[in-house]
Design an enzyme around this catalytic site. Structure first.
Site, mmCIF file in Angstrom:
data_model
loop_
_atom_site.group_PDB
_atom_site.id
_atom_site.type_symbol
_atom_site.label_atom_id
_atom_site.label_comp_id
_atom_site.label_asym_id
_atom_site.label_seq_id
_atom_site.Cartn_x
_atom_site.Cartn_y
_atom_site.Cartn_z
ATOM 1 N N GLU A 48 -3.261 18.954 -13.801
ATOM 2 C CA GLU A 48 -3.066 18.473 -15.178
ATOM 3 C C GLU A 48 -2.333 19.498 -16.034
ATOM 4 O O GLU A 48 -1.422 19.142 -16.787
ATOM 5 C CB GLU A 48 -4.438 18.162 -15.796
ATOM 6 C CG GLU A 48 -4.373 17.595 -17.193
ATOM 7 C CD GLU A 48 -4.002 16.130 -17.197
ATOM 8 O OE1 GLU A 48 -3.720 15.615 -18.290
ATOM 9 O OE2 GLU A 48 -3.983 15.501 -16.126
ATOM 10 N N ASP A 49 -2.694 20.770 -15.944
ATOM 11 C CA ASP A 49 -2.152 21.780 -16.851
ATOM 12 C C ASP A 49 -0.931 22.506 -16.292
ATOM 13 O O ASP A 49 -0.040 22.892 -17.052
ATOM 14 C CB ASP A 49 -3.237 22.821 -17.188
ATOM 15 C CG ASP A 49 -4.387 22.213 -17.971
ATOM 16 O OD1 ASP A 49 -4.217 21.082 -18.464
ATOM 17 O OD2 ASP A 49 -5.446 22.850 -18.073
#
Length: 817
Positions: free
Chosen positions: A159-160
């Protein structure tokens, strides 16, 4: 990946920190001192850390000059000293429970997480990688397996950092990749649920329950939810970096969604910590008040707790019961809820301190309970046997409250070691159990069975009191049969699995379903027969006017899955042809009346089907909502019922004449009248309050049977006998008769047990005819028989309930026949 995974060398010293495929180890100087990592620069060296695909990803993700380690099989990375210290502590603790090969995989995950989060800091100012490390460390306390810890360390890299999920699968395992993907999917729920809460301020009970369901339904591996819970705990611990409004929003979400979810999973230590952390941010004044009050009394309380704990331990040792006694203060939020529930201040809460007794076997639990009740007086109504009757999340324990030393009330929980493990770890105990099997320990079938049930139990609703309905809901495997999707504003919609955008539209509103012309799912236009998946966000494209298509009712086309949508579509088309349906229905009914030579009017037949309007009834026949076979059956059943009533009235009139000179028993009425000779059946021994039926005998009046009597059921099968079975009622105004009743009590044997049972009967002012007791020496189970004179069922129920509340009593039931 083969060969050495990583080597972190303390340059300039003789100390070496080594991470390899076979484990994690320190190399120290000849003096034997442990490495002083704070004063030593740490350099990381790796062989074949990056596959060609990973190097390609790095080139695409980094337009700036490529780091040296992305193009080389050997490279160096400076470690932040605080991060390495935290990693040291984590791995040293992990060495106590996890063998070297699996520790090596966990260390490998940390190294990758460190590289991918390098340079990123949280709002608190600390390096971001400390967050996944804290999550993994929390899961370590639950004895989660290496795959779960690896996934926890990597749970934010997709996600990051945009790291490819396929590379996680290749470098670790499919299970790790699936867990990371599961946590990533749950991030969408957080975003959408947050937008929902921004509108509502606080999640409603229904929305919170839907979000809890979605958390479980969206993942195939329950470890994903456990990782998410640990992630939420650390986020709550570091919440001070957020704005006050954001803190309250997150705390409210935690209290409404995450804490109950931890409870459903049976992870007690997660539940209370999430509750206390949420309470601290939602009502800081009340939190500080209780916390300070507990601190002021801590010295006196701890001294009292130690002497009480030592006394219990000494008495258990004297009885030869192997057990461990621990004391524990109540959690702050549970104290607050008790103060709120009872409307009392902190100074009036006397059971802040509780005690737990952990034994080796179930029989010792009940023996310890008898000891506690022998030392101090039990508080009435405060005993719960969750061993015989486990909670819905499989929690088992004996709970009792007594007036302890100094007149202070205190709670005592008694359970076996296995029960304690399930109570503290819940579903996570399954992975502790798997580690035991890997180590060569014996399998625990009971624990495996309990863990298998926990997943189904997460659907349990506290308002669902009906036991049969509850069991049926578990058996239906609700998570495989439902799908949870979002509206455009983030509200969760619960639909049958396989539902389509049309089902979704009709669920929102009938008019939206009728005007549905297309749909977008997650921003992409899809076909109307697209099957919705868990977590989809759905937008309906509608026309200003129009109606549904008849093609939607074609089962093979797959446009509609839910019964609700199908009924709404059918209803639309029915309204278009009501007049023709009424005409057709009239022809059908008239034809069937003539065929069977039955003389009923249309209004009478409509009443049989509970229709007030004849036209509505005829339209239902024309629509085929009422089929011809059901129409004929209803008419012929009514005709047969009327004939049976005529025969019954004739029989009752005959028996009334016969009974006019006889003595009747009191308490029963037939067709609202007394005056008939009646007697209770000896086979089922009915009591006033039981559901009963009467049987008209030949010359002996009416015999009263329980409605479920097997003898009565057998008579129904005999030709001509069914008409003799009549409905009767107890006459509540006549209660001067008594009935002999026997009950049987099963209990763990203890001193004074028979005396206590007979005392309950005597206190109720009931005449006792006989009592006896036997004890099975093999399991110390006592069996007590009591015969007494009872007036009615409510009186019997009160006595049985009072006996069931006696200590050590397992079961009380009425003996019949």
């Amino acid at each position: 990946m083969t060969g050495a995974l990583a080597t972190a060398v303390a340059t300039g010293s003789e100390h070496e920190l080594r991470v390899t495929e076979s484990g994690y180890e320190f190399r120290v100087s000849e003096s034997g001192d442990s490495p002083d990592l704070k004063s030593t620069p740490i350099v990381y060296r790796s062989e074949r850390m990056f596959t060609p695909a990973m190097r390609q990803w790095f080139r695409a993700a980094h337009p700036v000059p490529l780091p040296a380690y992305a193009d080389s099989s050997e490279f160096e990375v400076e470690f932040d000293r605080d991060v390495l210290d935290a990693f040291n502590r984590f791995m040293l603790n992990l060495m106590e429970t996890m063998p070297p090969p699996r520790r090596g995989r966990v260390a490998k995950a940390f190294v990758l997480a460190y590289i991918l989060h390098d340079g990123v800091r949280r709002k608190t100012g600390e390096p971001y990688v400390l967050h996944p490390l804290a999550v993994a460390d929390r899961l370590r306390t639950l004895d989660m397996d290496a795959d779960c810890l690896s996934a926890a360390l990597l749970h934010d890299v997709v996600e990051d950092a945009g790291f490819p999920l396929e590379e996680i699968k290749r470098c670790f395992s499919p299970a790790v990749a699936e867990m990371v993907n599961g946590v990533t999917k749950l991030q969408r729920i957080n975003v959408l649920s947050s937008s929902m809460q921004d509108q509502d301020r606080e999640p409603s009970q229904r929305k919170a329950e839907s979000l809890r369901k979605m958390f479980v339904a969206m993942v195939d591996d329950i470890r994903v939810v456990i990782i998410k819970l640990a992630d939420r705990i650390h986020n709550m611990q570091t919440l001070d970096g957020q704005t006050p409004l954001k803190r309250k929003t997150i705390a409210s979400e935690t209290l409404e969604i995450y804490a109950p979810l931890a409870n459903r999973l049976g992870i007690g230590q997660f539940k209370w910590e999430l509750e206390d952390l949420s309470f601290r941010h939602l009502d800081r004044e009340a939190y500080d008040e209780i916390s300070q009050a507990m601190a002021q009394t801590r010295v006196v309380r701890e001294r009292w707790a130690k002497s009480t704990r030592d006394l219990i331990q000494e008495e258990l040792d004297n009885m030869g019961i192997k057990a461990e006694v621990t004391g524990r203060p109540k959690h702050i939020y549970s104290i607050y809820k008790k103060m709120e529930r009872k409307g009392i201040p902190f100074s009036e809460i006397y059971d802040i301190q509780g005690f737990r007794v952990v034994t080796s076997k179930v029989s010792d639990c009940y023996a310890a309970l008898g000891l506690i009740h022998g030392l101090w007086r039990p508080i009435p109504g405060e005993f719960d046997d969750y061993i015989a009757n486990p909670k819905e999340n499989m929690y088992q324990s004996l709970h009792t409250a007594v007036i302890g030393p100094g007149g202070n009330s205190m709670e005592v929980q008694i359970r076996t070691q296995e029960m304690h493990t399930v109570a503290e770890l819940g579903v996570a105990s399954h992975w502790q159990y798997k580690e035991q099997i890997r180590a060569g320990g014996p399998p625990n079938k009971e624990l495996t069975h309990k863990v298998a049930l926990l997943r189904a139990l997460m659907e349990w609703n506290q308002d669902e009191a009906d036991a049969e309905e509850y069991v049926n809901r578990i058996q239906s495997d609700i998570f495989k049969d439902r799908v949870y999707v979002f509206t455009p504003v983030g509200e969760v919609i619960d639909l049958p699995a396989g539902s389509t955008p049309i089902d979704f539209a009709y669920h929102i509103h009938t008019e939206l379903g009728e005007r549905c012309r297309g749909a977008k799912v997650n921003g992409m236009i899809v076909q109307l027969n697209y099957q919705l998946q868990n977590g989809d966000q759905v937008i309906i494209i509608s026309a200003k006017r129009g109606g549904p298509s008849r093609d939607w009712l074609n089962a093979e086309a797959g446009y509609v899955r839910s019964q609700r949508a199908r009924q709404k579509i059918m209803s639309y088309f029915r309204k278009q042809a009501r007049e023709s349906s009424i005409s057709h229905g009239r022809l059908v009914v008239d034809r069937e009346l003539k065929r069977y030579s039955v003389k009923y009017g249309f209004d009478e037949i409509a009443g049989m089907f509970n229709y007030d309007s004849v036209d509505d009834f005829l339209a239902a026949v024309g629509y085929a909502d009422i089929t011809v076979p059901s129409l004929v059956k209803k008419i012929l059943d009514r005709e047969r019922q009327e004939k049976e009533e005529e025969e019954l009235n004739s029989l009752i009139a005959s028996e009334r004449r016969r009974a006019s000179g006889n003595q009747n028993i009191t308490g029963v009425m037939i067709q609202g009248e007394g005056g008939l000779l009646a007697q209770p059946a000896g086979c089922c021994k009915p009591l006033p309050g039981d559901d009963v039926l009467g049987y008209i005998t030949k010359g002996k009046g009416i015999t009263v049977h329980k409605a479920e009597c097997s003898n009565l059921a057998a008579r129904r099968e005999v030709p001509g006998e069914a008409a003799r079975i009549v409905p009767i009622q107890w006459n509540e105004e006549r209660s001067d008769s008594f009935y002999n009743v026997q009950i049987e009590v099963k209990a763990y044997d203890r001193a004074g047990l028979l005396r206590d049972v007979t005392g309950v009967v005597a206190d109720a002012k009931i005449n006792m005819l006989h009592a006896d007791a036997t004890v099975d020496s093999r399991d110390s189970i006592a069996t007590i028989h009591v015969e007494m004179e009872i007036r009615d069922i409510p009186q019997l129920s009160r006595v049985v309930s009072q006996i069931e509340r006696l200590p050590n009593v397992r079961q009380v039931f009425r003996k019949v026949g």
